[in-house]
Design a protein around this motif. Sequence first.
Motif, PDB file in Angstrom:
ATOM      1  N   ASN A 234       0.823  -1.206   0.000  1.00  0.00           N
ATOM      2  CA  ASN A 234       0.000   0.000   0.000  1.00  0.00           C
ATOM      3  C   ASN A 234       0.858   1.257   0.000  1.00  0.00           C
ATOM      4  O   ASN A 234       0.506   2.260  -0.616  1.00  0.00           O
ATOM      5  CB  ASN A 234      -0.938   0.011   1.204  1.00  0.00           C
ATOM      6  CG  ASN A 234      -2.064  -1.003   1.067  1.00  0.00           C
ATOM      7  OD1 ASN A 234      -2.180  -1.679   0.050  1.00  0.00           O
ATOM      8  ND2 ASN A 234      -2.895  -1.116   2.084  1.00  0.00           N
ATOM      9  N   ALA A 235       1.982   1.196   0.710  1.00  0.00           N
ATOM     10  CA  ALA A 235       2.873   2.355   0.769  1.00  0.00           C
ATOM     11  C   ALA A 235       3.630   2.532  -0.540  1.00  0.00           C
ATOM     12  O   ALA A 235       4.062   3.642  -0.871  1.00  0.00           O
ATOM     13  CB  ALA A 235       3.866   2.202   1.923  1.00  0.00           C
ATOM     14  N   GLY A 236       3.793   1.450  -1.285  1.00  0.00           N
ATOM     15  CA  GLY A 236       4.500   1.536  -2.558  1.00  0.00           C
ATOM     16  C   GLY A 236       5.999   1.658  -2.411  1.00  0.00           C
ATOM     17  O   GLY A 236       6.677   2.169  -3.305  1.00  0.00           O
ATOM     18  N   THR A 237       6.537   1.201  -1.286  1.00  0.00           N
ATOM     19  CA  THR A 237       7.987   1.270  -1.072  1.00  0.00           C
ATOM     20  C   THR A 237       8.720   0.556  -2.202  1.00  0.00           C
ATOM     21  O   THR A 237       8.379  -0.567  -2.563  1.00  0.00           O
ATOM     22  CB  THR A 237       8.368   0.613   0.266  1.00  0.00           C
ATOM     23  OG1 THR A 237       7.643   1.246   1.310  1.00  0.00           O
ATOM     24  CG2 THR A 237       9.864   0.756   0.524  1.00  0.00           C
ATOM     25  N   GLY A 238       9.725   1.235  -2.760  1.00  0.00           N
ATOM     26  CA  GLY A 238      10.430   0.639  -3.879  1.00  0.00           C
ATOM     27  C   GLY A 238      11.884   1.036  -3.952  1.00  0.00           C
ATOM     28  O   GLY A 238      12.456   1.617  -3.018  1.00  0.00           O
TER      29      GLY A 238
ATOM     30  N   ASP B 114      13.759   6.620   0.174  1.00  0.00           N
ATOM     31  CA  ASP B 114      14.177   6.872   1.553  1.00  0.00           C
ATOM     32  C   ASP B 114      12.974   6.581   2.438  1.00  0.00           C
ATOM     33  O   ASP B 114      11.879   7.106   2.208  1.00  0.00           O
ATOM     34  CB  ASP B 114      14.620   8.326   1.732  1.00  0.00           C
ATOM     35  CG  ASP B 114      15.957   8.597   1.057  1.00  0.00           C
ATOM     36  OD1 ASP B 114      16.836   7.725   1.143  1.00  0.00           O
ATOM     37  OD2 ASP B 114      16.109   9.673   0.458  1.00  0.00           O
ATOM     38  N   VAL B 115      13.178   5.743   3.454  1.00  0.00           N
ATOM     39  CA  VAL B 115      12.067   5.273   4.286  1.00  0.00           C
ATOM     40  C   VAL B 115      12.331   5.606   5.746  1.00  0.00           C
ATOM     41  O   VAL B 115      13.436   5.378   6.256  1.00  0.00           O
ATOM     42  CB  VAL B 115      11.874   3.743   4.130  1.00  0.00           C
ATOM     43  CG1 VAL B 115      10.746   3.250   5.034  1.00  0.00           C
ATOM     44  CG2 VAL B 115      11.592   3.380   2.674  1.00  0.00           C
ATOM     45  N   LEU B 116      11.315   6.138   6.402  1.00  0.00           N
ATOM     46  CA  LEU B 116      11.380   6.385   7.841  1.00  0.00           C
ATOM     47  C   LEU B 116      10.395   5.466   8.542  1.00  0.00           C
ATOM     48  O   LEU B 116       9.213   5.436   8.198  1.00  0.00           O
ATOM     49  CB  LEU B 116      11.023   7.846   8.161  1.00  0.00           C
ATOM     50  CG  LEU B 116      10.893   8.184   9.657  1.00  0.00           C
ATOM     51  CD1 LEU B 116      12.235   8.017  10.360  1.00  0.00           C
ATOM     52  CD2 LEU B 116      10.359   9.597   9.852  1.00  0.00           C
ATOM     53  N   ILE B 117      10.888   4.717   9.508  1.00  0.00           N
ATOM     54  CA  ILE B 117      10.046   3.834  10.310  1.00  0.00           C
ATOM     55  C   ILE B 117      10.121   4.306  11.751  1.00  0.00           C
ATOM     56  O   ILE B 117      11.202   4.344  12.330  1.00  0.00           O
ATOM     57  CB  ILE B 117      10.501   2.365  10.202  1.00  0.00           C
ATOM     58  CG1 ILE B 117      10.374   1.886   8.754  1.00  0.00           C
ATOM     59  CG2 ILE B 117       9.689   1.472  11.135  1.00  0.00           C
ATOM     60  CD1 ILE B 117      11.030   0.547   8.499  1.00  0.00           C
TER      61      ILE B 117
ATOM     62  N   ALA C 170      14.983  -0.107  -0.874  1.00  0.00           N
ATOM     63  CA  ALA C 170      15.085   1.243  -0.317  1.00  0.00           C
ATOM     64  C   ALA C 170      16.536   1.707  -0.272  1.00  0.00           C
ATOM     65  O   ALA C 170      17.440   0.926   0.047  1.00  0.00           O
ATOM     66  CB  ALA C 170      14.481   1.281   1.080  1.00  0.00           C
ATOM     67  N   ARG C 171      16.764   2.969  -0.588  1.00  0.00           N
ATOM     68  CA  ARG C 171      18.117   3.529  -0.565  1.00  0.00           C
ATOM     69  C   ARG C 171      18.609   3.691   0.858  1.00  0.00           C
ATOM     70  O   ARG C 171      19.741   3.355   1.190  1.00  0.00           O
ATOM     71  CB  ARG C 171      18.130   4.897  -1.262  1.00  0.00           C
ATOM     72  CG  ARG C 171      19.522   5.535  -1.341  1.00  0.00           C
ATOM     73  CD  ARG C 171      19.439   6.930  -1.939  1.00  0.00           C
ATOM     74  NE  ARG C 171      18.969   7.892  -0.951  1.00  0.00           N
ATOM     75  CZ  ARG C 171      19.774   8.629  -0.181  1.00  0.00           C
ATOM     76  NH1 ARG C 171      21.083   8.486  -0.260  1.00  0.00           N
ATOM     77  NH2 ARG C 171      19.277   9.499   0.679  1.00  0.00           N
ATOM     78  N   LYS C 172      17.756   4.231   1.705  1.00  0.00           N
ATOM     79  CA  LYS C 172      18.125   4.466   3.092  1.00  0.00           C
ATOM     80  C   LYS C 172      16.903   4.256   3.981  1.00  0.00           C
ATOM     81  O   LYS C 172      15.809   4.757   3.683  1.00  0.00           O
ATOM     82  CB  LYS C 172      18.646   5.894   3.272  1.00  0.00           C
ATOM     83  CG  LYS C 172      19.110   6.235   4.680  1.00  0.00           C
ATOM     84  CD  LYS C 172      19.807   7.586   4.708  1.00  0.00           C
ATOM     85  CE  LYS C 172      21.126   7.536   3.971  1.00  0.00           C
ATOM     86  NZ  LYS C 172      21.891   8.800   4.080  1.00  0.00           N
TER      87      LYS C 172
ATOM     88  N   GLY D 178      19.731  -4.312   9.692  1.00  0.00           N
ATOM     89  CA  GLY D 178      20.005  -3.592   8.458  1.00  0.00           C
ATOM     90  C   GLY D 178      19.626  -2.142   8.386  1.00  0.00           C
ATOM     91  O   GLY D 178      19.736  -1.530   7.313  1.00  0.00           O
ATOM     92  N   ALA D 179      19.176  -1.537   9.492  1.00  0.00           N
ATOM     93  CA  ALA D 179      18.846  -0.113   9.455  1.00  0.00           C
ATOM     94  C   ALA D 179      20.082   0.701   9.098  1.00  0.00           C
ATOM     95  O   ALA D 179      21.184   0.433   9.576  1.00  0.00           O
ATOM     96  CB  ALA D 179      18.287   0.345  10.798  1.00  0.00           C
ATOM     97  N   ASP D 180      19.932   1.705   8.241  1.00  0.00           N
ATOM     98  CA  ASP D 180      21.055   2.561   7.871  1.00  0.00           C
ATOM     99  C   ASP D 180      21.361   3.580   8.958  1.00  0.00           C
ATOM    100  O   ASP D 180      22.502   4.013   9.107  1.00  0.00           O
ATOM    101  CB  ASP D 180      20.738   3.286   6.560  1.00  0.00           C
ATOM    102  CG  ASP D 180      20.602   2.325   5.399  1.00  0.00           C
ATOM    103  OD1 ASP D 180      21.625   1.772   4.966  1.00  0.00           O
ATOM    104  OD2 ASP D 180      19.460   2.103   4.943  1.00  0.00           O
ATOM    105  N   LEU D 181      20.344   3.933   9.722  1.00  0.00           N
ATOM    106  CA  LEU D 181      20.522   4.909  10.795  1.00  0.00           C
ATOM    107  C   LEU D 181      19.414   4.728  11.809  1.00  0.00           C
ATOM    108  O   LEU D 181      18.249   4.505  11.447  1.00  0.00           O
ATOM    109  CB  LEU D 181      20.465   6.337  10.224  1.00  0.00           C
ATOM    110  CG  LEU D 181      20.686   7.493  11.215  1.00  0.00           C
ATOM    111  CD1 LEU D 181      22.126   7.476  11.734  1.00  0.00           C
ATOM    112  CD2 LEU D 181      20.384   8.825  10.546  1.00  0.00           C
ATOM    113  N   VAL D 182      19.765   4.780  13.097  1.00  0.00           N
ATOM    114  CA  VAL D 182      18.754   4.741  14.149  1.00  0.00           C
ATOM    115  C   VAL D 182      18.799   6.054  14.915  1.00  0.00           C
ATOM    116  O   VAL D 182      19.868   6.658  15.072  1.00  0.00           O
ATOM    117  CB  VAL D 182      18.956   3.547  15.109  1.00  0.00           C
ATOM    118  CG1 VAL D 182      18.767   2.225  14.381  1.00  0.00           C
ATOM    119  CG2 VAL D 182      20.318   3.602  15.771  1.00  0.00           C
TER     120      VAL D 182
END
Length: 325
Positions: free
Chosen positions: A125-129, A133-136, A155-157, A175-179
Amino acid sequence: CGTDMRILTGKKTKGVRYPSVIGHEFCGIIAEVGADVKGYEVGEKVAVANVIPCHHCSSCLRGRTNACLDRKAIGYEFDGGFEEYIRIPAICIENGNVVKLPEHVSYQAGALIEPLSCCIRGLKNAGTGFNDDVLIVGAGPIGLFHLQLSKIAGARKVIVSEPNEQRRKVALELGADLVVDPTKEDLPAIVDRETNGQGMEVWAATSETITSGQAASLLAVLNICTAGDHFVAASTIYGGTVNLFAGFAGTGESTVEVNTIHYNEINVNGSTAYKLEDYLAAAEMIKSGKIDADKIVTHRFKIEDFQKAYDVCAAGAGLKVIIEP
């Protein structure tokens, strides 16, 4: 599951019978097979998709079986998994919801196919591709599944915002790029820095986020999607997506400035349950090892110690809590 907790505290009542056995994330061994059941044998390890659509209502006829208007579900209309033996109804078997698992898949991973399938629906639904850049926000079990799926989607980041140190550590391991610790760090400023002022393409509001109240103001979420509330003039990304993955507490009221959505062409969508195709995809990802579900389990209790398991969940300690009959 957080939904189990809401049922037990009386905050969720739709579809719930009393008295009944709850528990909709489960895996086990077939102990008996009905006389008319074909294709399954005693001793086989299986996981079960608990949602059973009717295939006849207006939602189902439009392909939205996850939002079936007359769906039945194990753990709601039918007794669920928090017991030693669970009876799987015929309509569940006929719908193809009982999935066989190989020996190398642990029982706990098999049980977690269900929440993973919900996350797959949310990601679709979000269409992540690719290169997004994704924020969780929220690194509980759901957030950690969203993290892994986002990386698989290309996702790039992926930035994960989580106040709990242990959960941030697991997010990095997965695998998170940044927390980010939102209680001590400026999340909008970090998003601005990490995306060169463009903001996030995708923002996922997990159930942990909503439970903890971090998403009380949807406006703050939308602003991060467009480069941060103190960088509105510098906002350069359009068409970002905010996925509201789980139900908000209470009435779900939130503050929204609609012009933020309008001028930045932000897509705001929701996600409910899953389709059978999502469950089957989740099962394959668990089987192949593409998703690490075992790492998300931090506590195990025997069914006799259910109250202790409940207390751990209520305290927000650890991540996923498993009941072993």
